[in-house]
Design a protein around this motif. Structure first.
Motif, PDB file in Angstrom:
ATOM      1  N   MET A 291      -9.754   5.320   6.771  1.00  0.00           N
ATOM      2  CA  MET A 291     -10.079   3.940   6.014  1.00  0.00           C
ATOM      3  C   MET A 291     -11.038   4.507   4.921  1.00  0.00           C
ATOM      4  O   MET A 291     -10.936   3.792   3.911  1.00  0.00           O
ATOM      5  N   MET A 292     -11.935   5.284   5.113  1.00  0.00           N
ATOM      6  CA  MET A 292     -12.944   5.526   4.029  1.00  0.00           C
ATOM      7  C   MET A 292     -12.233   6.333   3.009  1.00  0.00           C
ATOM      8  O   MET A 292     -12.441   6.120   1.707  1.00  0.00           O
ATOM      9  N   GLU A 293     -11.219   7.328   3.171  1.00  0.00           N
ATOM     10  CA  GLU A 293     -10.527   7.752   2.159  1.00  0.00           C
ATOM     11  C   GLU A 293      -9.742   6.717   1.220  1.00  0.00           C
ATOM     12  O   GLU A 293      -9.625   6.936   0.045  1.00  0.00           O
ATOM     13  N   LEU A 294      -9.192   5.836   1.945  1.00  0.00           N
ATOM     14  CA  LEU A 294      -8.359   4.808   1.254  1.00  0.00           C
ATOM     15  C   LEU A 294      -9.289   4.077   0.524  1.00  0.00           C
ATOM     16  O   LEU A 294      -9.136   3.596  -0.652  1.00  0.00           O
ATOM     17  N   ALA A 295     -10.475   3.501   1.073  1.00  0.00           N
ATOM     18  CA  ALA A 295     -11.428   2.570   0.141  1.00  0.00           C
ATOM     19  C   ALA A 295     -12.014   3.440  -0.763  1.00  0.00           C
ATOM     20  O   ALA A 295     -12.280   2.882  -1.851  1.00  0.00           O
ATOM     21  N   GLY A 296     -12.084   4.895  -0.861  1.00  0.00           N
ATOM     22  CA  GLY A 296     -12.539   5.535  -1.974  1.00  0.00           C
ATOM     23  C   GLY A 296     -11.496   5.614  -3.060  1.00  0.00           C
ATOM     24  O   GLY A 296     -12.039   5.775  -4.179  1.00  0.00           O
ATOM     25  N   LYS A 297     -10.347   5.226  -2.870  1.00  0.00           N
ATOM     26  CA  LYS A 297      -9.191   5.307  -3.800  1.00  0.00           C
ATOM     27  C   LYS A 297      -8.846   3.838  -3.903  1.00  0.00           C
ATOM     28  O   LYS A 297      -7.570   3.843  -4.770  1.00  0.00           O
TER      29      LYS A 297
ATOM     30  N   SER B 180      -1.341   9.381   0.157  1.00  0.00           N
ATOM     31  CA  SER B 180      -0.683   9.791   1.371  1.00  0.00           C
ATOM     32  C   SER B 180      -1.431  10.384   2.369  1.00  0.00           C
ATOM     33  O   SER B 180      -2.532  10.751   2.338  1.00  0.00           O
ATOM     34  N   LEU B 181      -0.786  10.319   3.569  1.00  0.00           N
ATOM     35  CA  LEU B 181      -1.646  10.961   4.751  1.00  0.00           C
ATOM     36  C   LEU B 181      -1.685  12.189   4.748  1.00  0.00           C
ATOM     37  O   LEU B 181      -2.570  13.035   5.225  1.00  0.00           O
ATOM     38  N   LYS B 182      -0.651  12.885   4.296  1.00  0.00           N
ATOM     39  CA  LYS B 182      -0.548  14.470   3.774  1.00  0.00           C
ATOM     40  C   LYS B 182      -2.006  14.849   3.200  1.00  0.00           C
ATOM     41  O   LYS B 182      -2.657  15.810   3.616  1.00  0.00           O
TER      42      LYS B 182
ATOM     43  N   LEU C 206      -2.498   7.122  14.222  1.00  0.00           N
ATOM     44  CA  LEU C 206      -3.672   6.282  14.258  1.00  0.00           C
ATOM     45  C   LEU C 206      -3.151   5.226  13.136  1.00  0.00           C
ATOM     46  O   LEU C 206      -3.762   3.994  13.237  1.00  0.00           O
ATOM     47  N   VAL C 207      -2.503   5.539  12.038  1.00  0.00           N
ATOM     48  CA  VAL C 207      -2.339   4.514  10.859  1.00  0.00           C
ATOM     49  C   VAL C 207      -1.359   3.352  11.250  1.00  0.00           C
ATOM     50  O   VAL C 207      -1.536   2.196  10.979  1.00  0.00           O
ATOM     51  N   ALA C 208      -0.622   3.575  12.556  1.00  0.00           N
ATOM     52  CA  ALA C 208       0.368   2.482  12.667  1.00  0.00           C
ATOM     53  C   ALA C 208      -0.251   1.403  13.413  1.00  0.00           C
ATOM     54  O   ALA C 208      -0.182   0.290  13.070  1.00  0.00           O
ATOM     55  N   PRO C 209      -1.493   1.383  14.306  1.00  0.00           N
ATOM     56  CA  PRO C 209      -2.301   0.142  14.824  1.00  0.00           C
ATOM     57  C   PRO C 209      -3.012  -0.353  13.823  1.00  0.00           C
ATOM     58  O   PRO C 209      -3.238  -1.674  13.513  1.00  0.00           O
ATOM     59  N   LEU C 210      -3.596   0.698  12.795  1.00  0.00           N
ATOM     60  CA  LEU C 210      -4.174  -0.139  11.658  1.00  0.00           C
ATOM     61  C   LEU C 210      -3.426  -0.906  10.665  1.00  0.00           C
ATOM     62  O   LEU C 210      -3.801  -1.994  10.244  1.00  0.00           O
ATOM     63  N   ARG C 211      -2.200  -0.514  10.569  1.00  0.00           N
ATOM     64  CA  ARG C 211      -1.041  -1.262   9.724  1.00  0.00           C
ATOM     65  C   ARG C 211      -0.741  -2.562  10.459  1.00  0.00           C
ATOM     66  O   ARG C 211      -0.732  -3.761  10.092  1.00  0.00           O
TER      67      ARG C 211
ATOM     68  N   ARG D  37       6.239   2.393   0.294  1.00  0.00           N
ATOM     69  CA  ARG D  37       7.407   3.540   0.572  1.00  0.00           C
ATOM     70  C   ARG D  37       7.761   4.146  -0.857  1.00  0.00           C
ATOM     71  O   ARG D  37       7.381   3.389  -1.948  1.00  0.00           O
ATOM     72  N   GLY D  38       8.400   4.953  -0.788  1.00  0.00           N
ATOM     73  CA  GLY D  38       8.861   5.829  -1.895  1.00  0.00           C
ATOM     74  C   GLY D  38       8.111   7.047  -2.107  1.00  0.00           C
ATOM     75  O   GLY D  38       7.395   7.645  -1.571  1.00  0.00           O
ATOM     76  N   ALA D  39       8.705   7.943  -3.140  1.00  0.00           N
ATOM     77  CA  ALA D  39       8.176   9.239  -3.760  1.00  0.00           C
ATOM     78  C   ALA D  39       6.528   9.300  -3.970  1.00  0.00           C
ATOM     79  O   ALA D  39       5.991  10.331  -3.462  1.00  0.00           O
ATOM     80  N   TYR D  40       6.131   8.136  -4.527  1.00  0.00           N
ATOM     81  CA  TYR D  40       4.720   8.055  -4.485  1.00  0.00           C
ATOM     82  C   TYR D  40       3.993   7.185  -3.718  1.00  0.00           C
ATOM     83  O   TYR D  40       2.835   6.578  -4.031  1.00  0.00           O
ATOM     84  N   GLY D  41       4.511   6.951  -2.593  1.00  0.00           N
ATOM     85  CA  GLY D  41       4.188   5.793  -1.657  1.00  0.00           C
ATOM     86  C   GLY D  41       2.978   6.686  -0.807  1.00  0.00           C
ATOM     87  O   GLY D  41       2.372   7.506  -1.101  1.00  0.00           O
ATOM     88  N   GLY D  42       2.656   5.544   0.163  1.00  0.00           N
ATOM     89  CA  GLY D  42       1.367   6.238   1.011  1.00  0.00           C
ATOM     90  C   GLY D  42       0.638   4.975   1.602  1.00  0.00           C
ATOM     91  O   GLY D  42       1.466   3.818   1.874  1.00  0.00           O
ATOM     92  N   TYR D  43      -0.563   4.822   1.796  1.00  0.00           N
ATOM     93  CA  TYR D  43      -1.142   3.445   2.260  1.00  0.00           C
ATOM     94  C   TYR D  43      -2.143   3.043   1.335  1.00  0.00           C
ATOM     95  O   TYR D  43      -2.857   3.759   0.681  1.00  0.00           O
ATOM     96  N   ILE D  44      -2.456   1.990   1.414  1.00  0.00           N
ATOM     97  CA  ILE D  44      -3.714   1.094   0.690  1.00  0.00           C
ATOM     98  C   ILE D  44      -4.444   0.153   1.697  1.00  0.00           C
ATOM     99  O   ILE D  44      -3.769  -0.146   2.719  1.00  0.00           O
ATOM    100  N   LEU D  45      -5.531  -0.153   1.366  1.00  0.00           N
ATOM    101  CA  LEU D  45      -6.204  -1.093   2.126  1.00  0.00           C
ATOM    102  C   LEU D  45      -5.630  -2.630   1.929  1.00  0.00           C
ATOM    103  O   LEU D  45      -5.104  -2.682   0.625  1.00  0.00           O
ATOM    104  N   SER D  46      -5.460  -3.505   2.936  1.00  0.00           N
ATOM    105  CA  SER D  46      -4.946  -4.539   2.762  1.00  0.00           C
ATOM    106  C   SER D  46      -5.969  -5.455   1.977  1.00  0.00           C
ATOM    107  O   SER D  46      -5.752  -6.703   1.386  1.00  0.00           O
ATOM    108  N   ARG D  47      -7.454  -5.160   1.982  1.00  0.00           N
ATOM    109  CA  ARG D  47      -8.443  -5.974   1.577  1.00  0.00           C
ATOM    110  C   ARG D  47      -9.398  -5.068   0.811  1.00  0.00           C
ATOM    111  O   ARG D  47      -9.453  -3.858   1.016  1.00  0.00           O
ATOM    112  N   PRO D  48     -10.312  -5.643  -0.143  1.00  0.00           N
ATOM    113  CA  PRO D  48     -11.250  -4.654  -0.569  1.00  0.00           C
ATOM    114  C   PRO D  48     -12.285  -3.943   0.417  1.00  0.00           C
ATOM    115  O   PRO D  48     -12.459  -4.671   1.423  1.00  0.00           O
TER     116      PRO D  48
END
Length: 139
Positions: A14-20, A27-29, A45-50, A59-70
């Motif tokens: 979550m801190m990594e996502l917040a920083g970006k 990406s989780l990678k 771990l990301v599944a329960p957070l989602r 989704r997609g080649a440049y996909g990954g995860y983002i925070l749902s709120r600021p």
């Protein structure tokens, strides 16, 4: 209460996502490589957070995860509760001594207050001021 790797690594995600935040999906990678963690474990771990609505997957080649709120709107208590369950230092019952039960409840409430008042924004903007209470032992 001891926070397991689930809570600690979940907070790392979550801190990594917040920083970006606002820069697009992460990406989780990349998180796993940067923090020397198992990508497979982070996927678990990301599944329960989602599911809790704290992150969104893209989704997609440049996909990954983002925070749902600021980052200012997500606190560490939400993250820890999703991954660790209820915050409690011990399991106490009605049969416990009232004085001990009161102590455990005050400890639980203090932990919850700290976690709930600490947002992701606080964590990613943390500055060490060197003003920590520490003990010096001389032998």
């Amino acid at each position: 209460m001891k926070i397991s790797t689930k809570g600690r690594y979940g907070l790392t995600i979550m801190m990594e996502l917040a920083g970006k935040y606002g820069e697009g999906p992460v990406s989780l990678k990349s998180i796993a490589e940067k923090n020397e963690l198992s990508e497979h474990y982070l996927e678990q771990l990301v599944a329960p957070l989602r599911n809790a609505g704290l992150v969104k997957s893209i989704r997609g080649a440049y996909g990954g995860y983002i925070l749902s709120r600021p980052p200012e709107e997500i606190n560490s208590g939400e993250i820890i509760r999703v991954l660790e369950g209820p915050i409690s230092p011990v399991d106490f019952t009605e049969e416990d001594d009232p004085a001990k039960r009161d102590l455990w409840m005050r400890i639980r409430d203090s932990i919850a207050e700290v976690l709930d008042s600490t947002t992701l924004a606080h964590l990613i903007n943390y500055q060490d001021d060197g003003q920590h209470d520490s003990y010096m032992f001389y032998i």
